[in-house]
Write a protein that holds these residues in place. Structure first.
Motif, PDB file in Angstrom:
ATOM      1  N   SER A  88     -34.478 -25.402 -64.561  1.00 50.52           N
ATOM      2  CA  SER A  88     -33.239 -24.218 -65.669  1.00 50.52           C
ATOM      3  C   SER A  88     -32.377 -23.767 -64.743  1.00 50.52           C
ATOM      4  O   SER A  88     -32.084 -23.010 -65.716  1.00 50.52           O
ATOM      5  N   THR A  91     -27.984 -23.176 -62.786  1.00 49.81           N
ATOM      6  CA  THR A  91     -27.421 -23.340 -63.585  1.00 49.81           C
ATOM      7  C   THR A  91     -25.567 -23.811 -63.108  1.00 49.81           C
ATOM      8  O   THR A  91     -24.740 -23.786 -64.133  1.00 49.81           O
ATOM      9  N   GLU A  92     -25.250 -23.652 -61.915  1.00 48.45           N
ATOM     10  CA  GLU A  92     -24.257 -23.459 -60.979  1.00 48.45           C
ATOM     11  C   GLU A  92     -24.210 -24.447 -60.378  1.00 48.45           C
ATOM     12  O   GLU A  92     -24.894 -24.587 -59.209  1.00 48.45           O
ATOM     13  N   SER A 146     -28.035 -35.404 -62.993  1.00 51.84           N
ATOM     14  CA  SER A 146     -28.707 -34.758 -63.923  1.00 51.84           C
ATOM     15  C   SER A 146     -30.360 -35.343 -64.226  1.00 51.84           C
ATOM     16  O   SER A 146     -31.187 -35.054 -64.273  1.00 51.84           O
ATOM     17  N   PRO A 154     -24.934 -28.268 -65.399  1.00 53.20           N
ATOM     18  CA  PRO A 154     -24.511 -26.759 -64.610  1.00 53.20           C
ATOM     19  C   PRO A 154     -23.640 -26.021 -65.394  1.00 53.20           C
ATOM     20  O   PRO A 154     -22.674 -27.113 -66.760  1.00 53.20           O
ATOM     21  N   GLU A 155     -23.548 -24.829 -66.030  1.00 52.75           N
ATOM     22  CA  GLU A 155     -22.657 -24.480 -66.393  1.00 52.75           C
ATOM     23  C   GLU A 155     -21.522 -23.790 -65.878  1.00 52.75           C
ATOM     24  O   GLU A 155     -20.079 -24.058 -66.191  1.00 52.75           O
ATOM     25  N   LYS A 156     -20.769 -24.246 -65.324  1.00 51.51           N
ATOM     26  CA  LYS A 156     -19.985 -24.314 -63.927  1.00 51.51           C
ATOM     27  C   LYS A 156     -19.952 -24.691 -62.455  1.00 51.51           C
ATOM     28  O   LYS A 156     -21.207 -25.378 -61.674  1.00 51.51           O
ATOM     29  N   CYS A 172     -15.225 -32.381 -65.380  1.00 50.01           N
ATOM     30  CA  CYS A 172     -16.211 -30.731 -65.666  1.00 50.01           C
ATOM     31  C   CYS A 172     -15.806 -31.080 -67.404  1.00 50.01           C
ATOM     32  O   CYS A 172     -16.729 -30.633 -68.139  1.00 50.01           O
ATOM     33  N   ILE A 177     -18.462 -28.541 -69.103  1.00 54.06           N
ATOM     34  CA  ILE A 177     -18.626 -27.916 -67.343  1.00 54.06           C
ATOM     35  C   ILE A 177     -17.766 -26.794 -67.121  1.00 54.06           C
ATOM     36  O   ILE A 177     -16.229 -27.212 -67.526  1.00 54.06           O
ATOM     37  N   LYS A 178     -18.161 -25.573 -66.776  1.00 53.42           N
ATOM     38  CA  LYS A 178     -16.663 -24.884 -66.341  1.00 53.42           C
ATOM     39  C   LYS A 178     -16.330 -25.712 -65.461  1.00 53.42           C
ATOM     40  O   LYS A 178     -16.466 -24.957 -64.091  1.00 53.42           O
TER      41      LYS A 178
END
Length: 375
Positions: A88, A91-92, A146, A154-156, A172, A177-178
Protein backbone atom coordinates in the motif's frame (compact mmCIF):
# COMPACT_ATOMS: atom_id res chain seq x y z
CA UNK A 1 18.63 -8.84 -7.99
CA UNK A 2 20.86 -6.13 -9.37
CA UNK A 3 20.65 -2.75 -7.69
CA UNK A 4 21.89 0.65 -8.73
CA UNK A 5 25.20 1.54 -7.15
CA UNK A 6 27.61 4.36 -7.85
CA UNK A 7 31.07 5.28 -6.64
CA UNK A 8 31.37 7.95 -4.01
CA UNK A 9 31.85 11.43 -5.38
CA UNK A 10 35.30 12.48 -4.26
CA UNK A 11 35.56 16.25 -4.35
CA UNK A 12 38.06 18.35 -2.51
CA UNK A 13 36.36 21.07 -0.48
CA UNK A 14 38.47 24.04 0.59
CA UNK A 15 37.13 26.51 3.10
CA UNK A 16 34.17 28.56 1.92
CA UNK A 17 34.93 32.02 0.67
CA UNK A 18 32.52 34.65 -0.53
CA UNK A 19 32.53 35.60 -4.17
CA UNK A 20 30.79 38.66 -5.52
CA UNK A 21 28.11 37.51 -7.96
CA UNK A 22 28.16 38.83 -11.49
CA UNK A 23 24.64 37.57 -12.05
CA UNK A 24 21.83 40.12 -12.22
CA UNK A 25 19.02 38.73 -14.29
CA UNK A 26 16.55 40.49 -16.58
CA UNK A 27 13.66 39.58 -14.24
CA UNK A 28 11.25 42.51 -14.14
CA UNK A 29 8.21 41.72 -12.02
CA UNK A 30 7.09 44.43 -9.66
CA UNK A 31 7.90 43.94 -5.96
CA UNK A 32 4.90 42.85 -3.91
CA UNK A 33 6.55 43.05 -0.48
CA UNK A 34 5.46 39.53 0.48
CA UNK A 35 6.10 39.13 4.24
CA UNK A 36 8.58 36.44 5.29
CA UNK A 37 6.76 33.74 7.23
CA UNK A 38 9.46 31.52 8.66
CA UNK A 39 11.89 31.96 11.55
CA UNK A 40 15.64 31.98 11.02
CA UNK A 41 17.43 28.63 10.95
CA UNK A 42 20.89 27.54 11.98
CA UNK A 43 21.76 26.46 8.44
CA UNK A 44 24.82 28.12 6.90
CA UNK A 45 24.09 30.98 4.53
CA UNK A 46 24.32 30.22 0.83
CA UNK A 47 27.87 31.06 -0.17
CA UNK A 48 28.45 32.77 -3.48
CA UNK A 49 29.97 30.37 -5.95
CA UNK A 50 33.76 30.20 -6.09
CA UNK A 51 34.71 28.90 -9.55
CA UNK A 52 37.77 26.96 -8.37
CA UNK A 53 36.13 25.41 -5.31
CA UNK A 54 35.45 22.00 -6.83
CA UNK A 55 38.08 19.78 -8.37
CA UNK A 56 37.76 17.30 -11.19
CA UNK A 57 35.75 14.23 -10.25
CA UNK A 58 33.31 11.79 -11.73
CA UNK A 59 30.54 9.42 -10.82
CA UNK A 60 30.81 6.00 -12.42
CA UNK A 61 29.20 2.60 -12.16
CA UNK A 62 31.53 -0.06 -10.70
CA UNK A 63 31.61 -3.45 -12.38
CA UNK A 64 30.83 -5.26 -9.16
CA UNK A 65 27.44 -3.54 -9.05
CA UNK A 66 26.35 -5.79 -11.90
CA UNK A 67 27.72 -9.16 -10.78
CA UNK A 68 24.25 -10.56 -10.18
CA UNK A 69 22.81 -9.01 -13.33
CA UNK A 70 25.33 -10.81 -15.53
CA UNK A 71 23.77 -14.11 -14.50
CA UNK A 72 20.33 -13.01 -15.74
CA UNK A 73 18.84 -14.28 -18.98
CA UNK A 74 18.60 -11.15 -21.17
CA UNK A 75 15.45 -12.49 -22.82
CA UNK A 76 13.62 -13.01 -19.53
CA UNK A 77 11.08 -10.63 -18.01
CA UNK A 78 10.94 -9.32 -14.46
CA UNK A 79 8.07 -9.12 -11.95
CA UNK A 80 9.39 -8.21 -8.51
CA UNK A 81 8.21 -6.62 -5.28
CA UNK A 82 10.52 -6.40 -2.28
CA UNK A 83 9.13 -8.71 0.39
CA UNK A 84 9.77 -6.10 3.08
CA UNK A 85 7.78 -3.42 1.24
CA UNK A 86 4.22 -2.64 2.27
CA UNK A 87 2.29 -2.87 -1.04
CA UNK A 88 0.00 0.00 0.00
CA UNK A 89 3.02 2.31 0.33
CA UNK A 90 3.82 2.09 -3.40
CA UNK A 91 1.64 4.98 -4.56
CA UNK A 92 3.72 6.33 -7.45
CA UNK A 93 5.17 4.49 -10.42
CA UNK A 94 7.82 5.52 -12.96
CA UNK A 95 7.09 4.10 -16.41
CA UNK A 96 8.73 3.77 -19.81
CA UNK A 97 7.04 2.18 -22.83
CA UNK A 98 9.34 2.27 -25.83
CA UNK A 99 11.14 0.26 -28.48
CA UNK A 100 14.52 -1.29 -27.71
CA UNK A 101 17.54 -1.83 -29.98
CA UNK A 102 16.52 -5.50 -30.22
CA UNK A 103 14.94 -7.32 -33.18
CA UNK A 104 12.42 -10.15 -32.87
CA UNK A 105 12.19 -13.18 -35.18
CA UNK A 106 10.27 -11.02 -37.71
CA UNK A 107 13.17 -8.57 -37.88
CA UNK A 108 11.07 -5.90 -36.13
CA UNK A 109 12.11 -3.88 -33.10
CA UNK A 110 10.86 -5.22 -29.79
CA UNK A 111 9.04 -2.82 -27.46
CA UNK A 112 9.38 -3.04 -23.69
CA UNK A 113 7.37 -1.81 -20.72
CA UNK A 114 9.57 -0.94 -17.75
CA UNK A 115 7.93 0.07 -14.45
CA UNK A 116 9.43 0.78 -11.04
CA UNK A 117 8.91 2.96 -8.00
CA UNK A 118 11.46 5.51 -6.80
CA UNK A 119 13.12 3.02 -4.41
CA UNK A 120 13.17 0.15 -6.96
CA UNK A 121 11.19 -1.91 -4.45
CA UNK A 122 8.86 -2.59 -7.38
CA UNK A 123 10.41 -3.67 -10.67
CA UNK A 124 8.53 -4.93 -13.70
CA UNK A 125 9.54 -5.49 -17.31
CA UNK A 126 7.66 -7.03 -20.25
CA UNK A 127 8.48 -7.27 -23.96
CA UNK A 128 5.86 -6.59 -26.67
CA UNK A 129 5.82 -6.93 -30.47
CA UNK A 130 5.59 -3.60 -32.27
CA UNK A 131 2.10 -4.30 -33.70
CA UNK A 132 0.27 -4.17 -30.34
CA UNK A 133 1.49 -0.80 -29.08
CA UNK A 134 -1.57 1.14 -27.97
CA UNK A 135 -3.34 2.45 -24.87
CA UNK A 136 -5.35 -0.76 -24.40
CA UNK A 137 -2.19 -2.89 -24.23
CA UNK A 138 -0.65 -0.51 -21.71
CA UNK A 139 -3.82 -0.31 -19.62
CA UNK A 140 -4.06 -4.11 -19.46
CA UNK A 141 -0.38 -4.37 -18.55
CA UNK A 142 -0.72 -1.93 -15.65
CA UNK A 143 -3.68 -3.89 -14.32
CA UNK A 144 -1.61 -7.07 -14.61
CA UNK A 145 1.20 -5.51 -12.56
CA UNK A 146 -1.26 -4.62 -9.83
CA UNK A 147 -2.79 -8.11 -9.80
CA UNK A 148 0.42 -10.12 -10.09
CA UNK A 149 2.35 -8.21 -7.44
CA UNK A 150 -0.57 -7.53 -5.13
CA UNK A 151 -0.09 -3.76 -5.18
CA UNK A 152 -2.88 -1.21 -5.66
CA UNK A 153 -2.88 0.83 -8.83
CA UNK A 154 -0.77 3.93 -8.20
CA UNK A 155 -2.04 7.44 -7.57
CA UNK A 156 0.49 8.86 -10.06
CA UNK A 157 2.56 7.57 -12.96
CA UNK A 158 5.62 9.57 -14.02
CA UNK A 159 6.98 9.23 -17.57
CA UNK A 160 9.64 11.10 -19.52
CA UNK A 161 8.95 10.54 -23.24
CA UNK A 162 6.77 13.21 -24.83
CA UNK A 163 6.09 10.99 -27.86
CA UNK A 164 4.25 8.49 -25.61
CA UNK A 165 2.20 11.09 -23.77
CA UNK A 166 -1.05 10.37 -25.61
CA UNK A 167 -0.97 6.60 -25.05
CA UNK A 168 0.20 6.83 -21.43
CA UNK A 169 -2.24 9.60 -20.52
CA UNK A 170 -5.22 7.76 -22.03
CA UNK A 171 -4.30 4.50 -20.25
CA UNK A 172 -3.82 6.23 -16.91
CA UNK A 173 -7.04 8.22 -17.05
CA UNK A 174 -9.07 5.10 -17.84
CA UNK A 175 -7.65 3.58 -14.65
CA UNK A 176 -8.15 6.70 -12.53
CA UNK A 177 -4.40 7.38 -12.32
CA UNK A 178 -2.86 10.85 -12.60
CA UNK A 179 -0.26 10.92 -15.42
CA UNK A 180 2.72 13.16 -14.63
CA UNK A 181 5.04 14.06 -17.54
CA UNK A 182 8.37 14.59 -15.80
CA UNK A 183 12.08 13.95 -16.19
CA UNK A 184 12.26 13.50 -12.42
CA UNK A 185 11.99 9.74 -13.10
CA UNK A 186 15.53 9.36 -11.82
CA UNK A 187 15.33 5.77 -10.60
CA UNK A 188 13.87 4.74 -13.94
CA UNK A 189 16.48 6.62 -15.96
CA UNK A 190 19.33 5.08 -13.97
CA UNK A 191 17.76 1.63 -14.23
CA UNK A 192 17.42 1.92 -18.01
CA UNK A 193 21.08 2.85 -18.24
CA UNK A 194 21.92 -0.25 -16.20
CA UNK A 195 19.63 -2.49 -18.26
CA UNK A 196 21.29 -1.28 -21.45
CA UNK A 197 24.68 -2.47 -20.19
CA UNK A 198 23.58 -5.68 -18.47
CA UNK A 199 20.54 -6.84 -20.48
CA UNK A 200 20.09 -5.26 -23.90
CA UNK A 201 23.74 -5.53 -24.99
CA UNK A 202 23.63 -9.26 -24.18
CA UNK A 203 20.30 -9.95 -25.87
CA UNK A 204 20.72 -12.21 -28.98
CA UNK A 205 18.62 -9.77 -31.02
CA UNK A 206 20.62 -6.65 -30.05
CA UNK A 207 21.35 -4.31 -32.97
CA UNK A 208 24.66 -2.53 -32.50
CA UNK A 209 24.58 1.11 -33.57
CA UNK A 210 20.80 1.30 -33.47
CA UNK A 211 19.58 4.76 -32.43
CA UNK A 212 16.67 5.30 -30.00
CA UNK A 213 13.35 5.42 -31.85
CA UNK A 214 11.91 8.01 -29.46
CA UNK A 215 14.78 10.34 -28.61
CA UNK A 216 14.23 12.81 -25.79
CA UNK A 217 13.15 16.30 -26.80
CA UNK A 218 15.52 19.20 -26.28
CA UNK A 219 13.50 22.11 -27.69
CA UNK A 220 14.66 25.68 -28.09
CA UNK A 221 14.06 27.52 -24.79
CA UNK A 222 10.97 29.71 -24.58
CA UNK A 223 10.37 33.05 -22.91
CA UNK A 224 9.78 32.74 -19.18
CA UNK A 225 6.14 33.21 -18.05
CA UNK A 226 5.63 36.36 -16.00
CA UNK A 227 4.56 34.48 -12.88
CA UNK A 228 7.98 32.77 -12.72
CA UNK A 229 10.06 35.95 -12.81
CA UNK A 230 12.45 36.71 -9.96
CA UNK A 231 14.44 39.88 -9.40
CA UNK A 232 18.05 38.84 -8.74
CA UNK A 233 20.07 35.64 -8.93
CA UNK A 234 23.52 34.33 -8.16
CA UNK A 235 25.56 31.16 -8.46
CA UNK A 236 26.01 29.74 -4.96
CA UNK A 237 27.18 26.58 -3.21
CA UNK A 238 26.42 24.65 -0.04
CA UNK A 239 28.08 21.69 1.66
CA UNK A 240 26.02 18.56 1.19
CA UNK A 241 25.42 18.28 4.95
CA UNK A 242 23.50 21.59 4.86
CA UNK A 243 21.54 20.47 1.82
CA UNK A 244 20.45 17.29 3.60
CA UNK A 245 19.28 19.37 6.54
CA UNK A 246 17.39 21.74 4.24
CA UNK A 247 15.64 18.87 2.45
CA UNK A 248 14.76 17.05 5.68
CA UNK A 249 13.05 20.16 7.06
CA UNK A 250 10.93 20.98 3.98
CA UNK A 251 7.78 19.42 5.42
CA UNK A 252 8.39 20.70 8.95
CA UNK A 253 8.67 24.30 7.79
CA UNK A 254 6.03 24.07 5.05
CA UNK A 255 8.58 25.22 2.50
CA UNK A 256 8.00 24.51 -1.19
CA UNK A 257 10.42 22.25 -2.99
CA UNK A 258 11.51 18.65 -3.48
CA UNK A 259 14.40 16.47 -2.45
CA UNK A 260 16.05 13.34 -3.80
CA UNK A 261 16.78 10.22 -1.80
CA UNK A 262 20.35 9.71 -2.93
CA UNK A 263 20.68 6.63 -0.72
CA UNK A 264 17.89 4.95 -2.65
CA UNK A 265 19.47 6.07 -5.92
CA UNK A 266 22.75 4.55 -4.75
CA UNK A 267 24.63 7.85 -5.02
CA UNK A 268 27.06 8.63 -2.22
CA UNK A 269 28.17 12.19 -1.51
CA UNK A 270 30.50 13.26 1.30
CA UNK A 271 29.00 15.72 3.80
CA UNK A 272 31.75 18.26 3.07
CA UNK A 273 31.26 18.16 -0.69
CA UNK A 274 30.29 21.58 -2.02
CA UNK A 275 27.20 21.31 -4.21
CA UNK A 276 26.66 24.08 -6.80
CA UNK A 277 23.30 25.79 -6.94
CA UNK A 278 21.34 28.80 -8.11
CA UNK A 279 19.79 31.26 -5.66
CA UNK A 280 16.89 33.40 -6.90
CA UNK A 281 15.68 36.37 -4.88
CA UNK A 282 12.26 37.97 -5.09
CA UNK A 283 10.12 40.22 -2.92
CA UNK A 284 7.30 37.84 -3.90
CA UNK A 285 9.32 34.75 -3.03
CA UNK A 286 6.43 32.83 -1.48
CA UNK A 287 4.07 32.94 -4.51
CA UNK A 288 7.04 32.42 -6.83
CA UNK A 289 8.00 29.24 -4.97
CA UNK A 290 4.37 28.09 -5.04
CA UNK A 291 4.23 28.43 -8.83
CA UNK A 292 7.55 26.62 -9.24
CA UNK A 293 6.32 23.81 -7.02
CA UNK A 294 3.80 22.67 -9.62
CA UNK A 295 6.23 22.48 -12.52
CA UNK A 296 8.20 19.25 -11.95
CA UNK A 297 11.50 21.19 -11.94
CA UNK A 298 14.22 19.03 -13.53
CA UNK A 299 17.41 21.03 -13.91
CA UNK A 300 19.12 24.38 -14.37
CA UNK A 301 21.74 24.83 -17.09
CA UNK A 302 24.18 27.64 -17.77
CA UNK A 303 24.23 28.21 -21.55
CA UNK A 304 27.44 30.14 -22.14
CA UNK A 305 26.87 30.39 -25.91
CA UNK A 306 23.67 32.41 -25.35
CA UNK A 307 24.67 34.06 -22.07
CA UNK A 308 21.67 32.75 -20.19
CA UNK A 309 20.37 30.21 -17.69
CA UNK A 310 17.91 27.58 -18.90
CA UNK A 311 15.28 26.07 -16.61
CA UNK A 312 13.97 22.62 -17.63
CA UNK A 313 10.59 21.48 -16.30
CA UNK A 314 8.24 18.62 -17.11
CA UNK A 315 9.47 16.50 -20.03
CA UNK A 316 10.07 18.94 -22.89
CA UNK A 317 9.65 22.48 -21.59
CA UNK A 318 12.69 24.76 -21.39
CA UNK A 319 12.67 28.42 -20.37
CA UNK A 320 15.22 31.20 -20.61
CA UNK A 321 15.29 31.65 -16.85
CA UNK A 322 17.70 34.60 -16.73
CA UNK A 323 20.32 36.37 -18.83
CA UNK A 324 23.68 37.98 -18.23
CA UNK A 325 26.10 40.12 -20.21
CA UNK A 326 28.72 37.92 -21.83
CA UNK A 327 32.25 38.84 -20.77
CA UNK A 328 35.37 36.71 -20.20
CA UNK A 329 34.65 36.84 -16.46
CA UNK A 330 30.98 35.88 -16.64
CA UNK A 331 31.63 33.16 -19.20
CA UNK A 332 34.42 31.73 -17.04
CA UNK A 333 32.21 31.64 -13.96
CA UNK A 334 29.31 30.03 -15.84
CA UNK A 335 31.64 27.40 -17.27
CA UNK A 336 33.08 26.74 -13.81
CA UNK A 337 29.57 26.33 -12.38
CA UNK A 338 28.68 23.79 -15.07
CA UNK A 339 31.99 21.96 -14.46
CA UNK A 340 31.21 21.84 -10.74
CA UNK A 341 27.80 20.37 -11.50
CA UNK A 342 29.38 17.75 -13.74
CA UNK A 343 31.95 16.93 -11.04
CA UNK A 344 29.05 16.20 -8.68
CA UNK A 345 27.50 13.77 -11.16
CA UNK A 346 24.89 16.35 -12.20
CA UNK A 347 23.78 17.15 -8.65
CA UNK A 348 22.78 20.80 -8.06
CA UNK A 349 19.98 22.81 -6.45
CA UNK A 350 17.63 25.74 -6.90
CA UNK A 351 16.85 27.98 -3.92
CA UNK A 352 14.24 30.75 -3.82
CA UNK A 353 14.76 33.48 -1.21
CA UNK A 354 13.49 36.91 -0.34
CA UNK A 355 17.04 38.25 -0.41
CA UNK A 356 20.30 36.80 -1.70
CA UNK A 357 21.93 37.49 1.68
CA UNK A 358 19.22 35.66 3.63
CA UNK A 359 19.91 32.53 5.66
CA UNK A 360 16.47 31.13 4.79
CA UNK A 361 14.88 29.59 1.71
CA UNK A 362 11.21 29.82 0.80
CA UNK A 363 11.64 27.15 -1.88
CA UNK A 364 14.37 24.53 -2.29
CA UNK A 365 14.77 21.86 -5.00
CA UNK A 366 17.55 19.31 -5.12
CA UNK A 367 18.14 18.46 -8.79
CA UNK A 368 20.05 15.82 -10.73
CA UNK A 369 20.95 16.58 -14.34
CA UNK A 370 21.28 13.18 -16.01
CA UNK A 371 22.18 12.45 -19.63
CA UNK A 372 19.40 10.87 -21.70
CA UNK A 373 19.20 7.07 -21.47
CA UNK A 374 20.92 5.12 -24.25
CA UNK A 375 17.57 3.61 -25.31
Amino acid sequence: MATLSFNSTQIKSPSLQSHKPFSKSHFSTKPNNVPFLFPSKTHPQLHHFKPNSISESSVSVPEEAFDDAEEDDPTSELSYLDSETDPSSVTEWELDFCSRPILDIRGKKIWELVVCDSSLSLQYTKYFPNNVINSVTLKDAMETISEDLGVPLPEKVRFFRSQMQTIITKSCKELGIKPVPSKRCLSLLLWLEERYETIYLRHPGFQKGSKPLLALDNPFPMELPENLFGEKWAFVQLPFSAIREEISSLDERFVFGAGLDLDLLGIEVDDNTLIPGLAVASSRAKPLAAWMNGLEVCSVEADTSRGCLILSVGISTRYVYATYKKTPTTTSEAEAWEAAKKACGGLHFLAIQEDLDSDDCVGFWLLLDLPPPPV
